[in-house]
Scaffold this motif. Sequence first.
Motif, short mmCIF file in Angstrom:
data_model
loop_
_atom_site.label_atom_id
_atom_site.label_comp_id
_atom_site.label_asym_id
_atom_site.label_seq_id
_atom_site.Cartn_x
_atom_site.Cartn_y
_atom_site.Cartn_z
N MET A 145 0.85 -1.17 0.00
CA MET A 145 0.00 0.00 0.00
C MET A 145 0.90 1.24 0.00
N SER A 146 0.53 2.20 -0.85
CA SER A 146 1.26 3.46 -0.85
C SER A 146 0.27 4.59 -1.06
N ARG A 147 0.63 5.73 -0.53
CA ARG A 147 -0.25 6.90 -0.63
C ARG A 147 0.57 8.10 -1.05
N GLU A 148 0.06 8.80 -2.06
CA GLU A 148 0.66 10.06 -2.52
C GLU A 148 -0.45 11.09 -2.58
N GLY A 149 -0.50 11.99 -1.61
CA GLY A 149 -1.55 13.01 -1.59
C GLY A 149 -2.93 12.39 -1.50
N LYS A 150 -3.74 12.60 -2.52
CA LYS A 150 -5.11 12.11 -2.54
C LYS A 150 -5.26 10.80 -3.30
N THR A 151 -4.14 10.13 -3.57
CA THR A 151 -4.15 8.86 -4.30
C THR A 151 -3.63 7.74 -3.43
N LEU A 152 -4.37 6.64 -3.42
CA LEU A 152 -3.99 5.44 -2.67
C LEU A 152 -3.81 4.30 -3.65
N ARG A 153 -2.71 3.58 -3.52
CA ARG A 153 -2.48 2.36 -4.31
C ARG A 153 -2.44 1.19 -3.34
N LEU A 154 -3.32 0.25 -3.59
CA LEU A 154 -3.48 -0.91 -2.71
C LEU A 154 -3.15 -2.17 -3.48
N GLY A 155 -2.04 -2.83 -3.13
CA GLY A 155 -1.64 -4.07 -3.80
C GLY A 155 -2.60 -5.19 -3.48
N LEU A 156 -2.85 -6.04 -4.47
CA LEU A 156 -3.80 -7.13 -4.33
C LEU A 156 -3.10 -8.47 -4.59
N LYS A 157 -2.93 -9.26 -3.55
CA LYS A 157 -2.35 -10.59 -3.68
C LYS A 157 -3.47 -11.61 -3.50
N ASN A 158 -3.43 -12.65 -4.31
CA ASN A 158 -4.44 -13.70 -4.23
C ASN A 158 -5.85 -13.11 -4.26
N HIS A 159 -6.08 -12.22 -5.16
CA HIS A 159 -7.33 -11.47 -5.25
C HIS A 159 -8.38 -12.22 -6.07
N SER A 160 -9.59 -11.76 -5.95
CA SER A 160 -10.69 -12.28 -6.75
C SER A 160 -11.43 -11.09 -7.36
N THR A 161 -11.58 -11.08 -8.67
CA THR A 161 -12.28 -9.98 -9.30
C THR A 161 -13.77 -10.00 -8.97
N THR A 162 -14.24 -11.09 -8.37
CA THR A 162 -15.64 -11.15 -7.94
C THR A 162 -15.94 -10.03 -6.96
N ILE A 163 -15.01 -9.71 -6.11
CA ILE A 163 -15.21 -8.64 -5.12
C ILE A 163 -14.65 -7.32 -5.62
N ILE A 164 -13.61 -7.36 -6.44
CA ILE A 164 -12.97 -6.13 -6.92
C ILE A 164 -13.91 -5.33 -7.82
N GLU A 165 -14.59 -5.97 -8.74
CA GLU A 165 -15.47 -5.26 -9.67
C GLU A 165 -16.58 -4.48 -8.97
N PRO A 166 -17.34 -5.08 -8.04
CA PRO A 166 -18.36 -4.29 -7.35
C PRO A 166 -17.76 -3.15 -6.51
N LEU A 167 -16.59 -3.39 -5.97
CA LEU A 167 -15.92 -2.35 -5.18
C LEU A 167 -15.54 -1.17 -6.07
N ILE A 168 -15.01 -1.43 -7.25
CA ILE A 168 -14.67 -0.37 -8.20
C ILE A 168 -15.92 0.39 -8.63
N GLN A 169 -16.98 -0.34 -8.93
CA GLN A 169 -18.24 0.31 -9.32
C GLN A 169 -18.75 1.24 -8.22
N GLU A 170 -18.71 0.76 -7.00
CA GLU A 170 -19.18 1.56 -5.86
C GLU A 170 -18.30 2.80 -5.68
N LEU A 171 -17.00 2.64 -5.78
CA LEU A 171 -16.08 3.77 -5.63
C LEU A 171 -16.31 4.81 -6.73
N ASN A 172 -16.49 4.35 -7.97
CA ASN A 172 -16.68 5.28 -9.08
C ASN A 172 -18.02 6.00 -9.04
N GLN A 173 -18.97 5.50 -8.25
CA GLN A 173 -20.26 6.18 -8.08
C GLN A 173 -20.20 7.25 -6.99
N ASN A 174 -19.17 7.23 -6.19
CA ASN A 174 -18.99 8.19 -5.11
C ASN A 174 -18.53 9.53 -5.70
#
Length: 79
Positions: A1-30
Amino acid sequence: MSREGKTLRLGLKNHSTTIIEPLIQELNQNEDVEYCRYIVDHPDLDDPYLEVRVRNGTPEEALKKASAAVGEYFSSISE
């Protein structure tokens, strides 16, 4: 995980896009989120990561809010 100002980068190990896609959709609606994206630089050499940039607040707050909304949605599903 790294943060630069208003940007956060969160590394994903052993991830599942099943959860990532709805999370991205929810974030982009904010309205406070400028953008959210899932990035895979090289599938064999690098771990993918989620990048969140906000206009207002912090990326951590936006991520917590989106996670709660996605969690609520999935917990409301019954068999």
